[in-house]
Design a protein around this motif. Structure first.
Motif, short mmCIF file in Angstrom:
data_model
loop_
_atom_site.label_atom_id
_atom_site.label_comp_id
_atom_site.label_asym_id
_atom_site.label_seq_id
_atom_site.Cartn_x
_atom_site.Cartn_y
_atom_site.Cartn_z
N HIS A 265 0.89 -1.32 -0.07
CA HIS A 265 0.07 0.09 0.08
C HIS A 265 0.90 1.17 -0.02
CE1 HIS A 265 0.43 -0.81 4.39
NE2 HIS A 265 0.64 0.68 4.20
N PRO A 266 0.33 2.33 -0.44
CA PRO A 266 0.95 3.68 -0.55
C PRO A 266 1.15 4.26 0.63
CG PRO A 266 -0.93 3.89 -1.80
CD PRO A 266 -0.92 2.31 -1.33
N VAL A 267 2.21 4.85 1.20
CA VAL A 267 2.17 6.03 2.08
C VAL A 267 2.65 7.28 1.89
CG1 VAL A 267 3.52 6.03 4.54
CG2 VAL A 267 3.01 3.88 3.82
N LEU A 268 2.01 8.24 2.00
CA LEU A 268 2.30 9.64 1.65
C LEU A 268 3.13 10.09 2.82
CD1 LEU A 268 2.12 11.65 -0.67
CD2 LEU A 268 -0.15 12.59 0.37
N LEU A 269 4.16 10.60 2.34
CA LEU A 269 5.16 11.37 3.46
C LEU A 269 5.62 12.55 2.94
CD1 LEU A 269 7.05 8.30 5.23
CD2 LEU A 269 5.22 9.58 6.25
N ASP A 270 5.44 13.58 3.35
CA ASP A 270 6.25 14.66 2.89
C ASP A 270 6.04 14.96 1.46
OD1 ASP A 270 7.11 15.44 5.47
OD2 ASP A 270 9.14 14.66 4.95
N GLY A 271 4.91 14.42 1.20
CA GLY A 271 4.56 14.86 -0.29
C GLY A 271 4.81 13.61 -1.37
N GLU A 272 5.72 12.89 -0.78
CA GLU A 272 6.25 11.85 -1.74
C GLU A 272 5.45 10.57 -1.36
OE1 GLU A 272 10.53 9.97 -2.88
OE2 GLU A 272 10.39 10.46 -0.93
N THR A 273 5.11 9.65 -2.50
CA THR A 273 4.40 8.59 -2.34
C THR A 273 5.64 7.51 -2.12
OG1 THR A 273 2.55 9.19 -3.63
CG2 THR A 273 2.86 6.89 -3.18
N ARG A 274 5.42 6.57 -1.08
CA ARG A 274 6.19 5.48 -0.88
C ARG A 274 5.48 4.30 -0.62
NH1 ARG A 274 11.39 6.44 1.77
NH2 ARG A 274 11.84 8.73 1.41
N TYR A 275 6.00 2.93 -0.79
CA TYR A 275 5.25 1.75 -0.84
C TYR A 275 5.87 0.97 0.40
CZ TYR A 275 3.46 3.63 -4.98
OH TYR A 275 2.93 4.32 -5.98
N GLU A 276 5.03 0.19 1.23
CA GLU A 276 5.34 -0.88 2.10
C GLU A 276 4.37 -2.01 1.93
OE1 GLU A 276 5.30 0.77 5.96
OE2 GLU A 276 3.10 1.36 5.96
N VAL A 277 4.78 -3.39 2.41
CA VAL A 277 3.75 -4.35 2.33
C VAL A 277 2.88 -4.22 3.25
CG1 VAL A 277 5.75 -5.93 1.38
CG2 VAL A 277 5.62 -5.73 3.92
#
Length: 139
Positions: free
Chosen positions: A59-71
């Protein structure tokens, strides 16, 4: 839902995300996956992340305007973002006792919460350096 054919690229990207200490950005996924697959391109990473998200494996995680991904499936957790090296780590303890259903002053009913802490990670905290320009400054 029909089964999707597994590919080497998808397997490597899945392993990269599963082995990460926190959510990864697209460039981080690409760099780590290219260790095993040097010819891997960024378009394949984007397609694979989209597919894995649709399959609810990540799933995506939005941190400081940047999309990151984690299981998915790691349970309730929060994140720590290093202001020096920009890595993001998963924190397995919750710094806030605010369970779902809590009525916050003013009548706000809490359903969930997300917290990101900012500072220096253990590696960066050991290295004396000047404060980063984007670091939070005390009042």
């Amino acid at each position: 839902m029909t089964a999707t054919r597994s590919t080497r690229q998808r397997d490597v990207i899945s392993r990269v995300l599963a082995g990460a200490q926190g959510p990864l950005s697209v460039p981080e996924v690409l760099k780590r996956a290219q260790v095993e697959l040097p010819g891997l391109g960024v378009a394949t990473v984007y397609r694979t992340l989209k597919l894995l998200t649709e399959q609810r494996r990540i799933h995506p995680v939005l941190l400081d305007g940047e999309t990151r991904y984690e299981v998915t499936g790691r349970g309730h957790h929060h994140h720590f973002s290093c202001t020096v090296c920009a890595r993001v780590f998963t924190l397995h303890t919750c710094p806030v006792a605010l369970p779902s259903g809590t009525v916050y002053p003013g009548g706000f009913v809490v359903e969930a919460h997300e917290i990101t802490l900012y500072g220096r990670c253990p590696d960066c905290a050991q290295t004396p350096s000047r404060a980063p320009e984007n670091a939070l400054k005390p009042d």
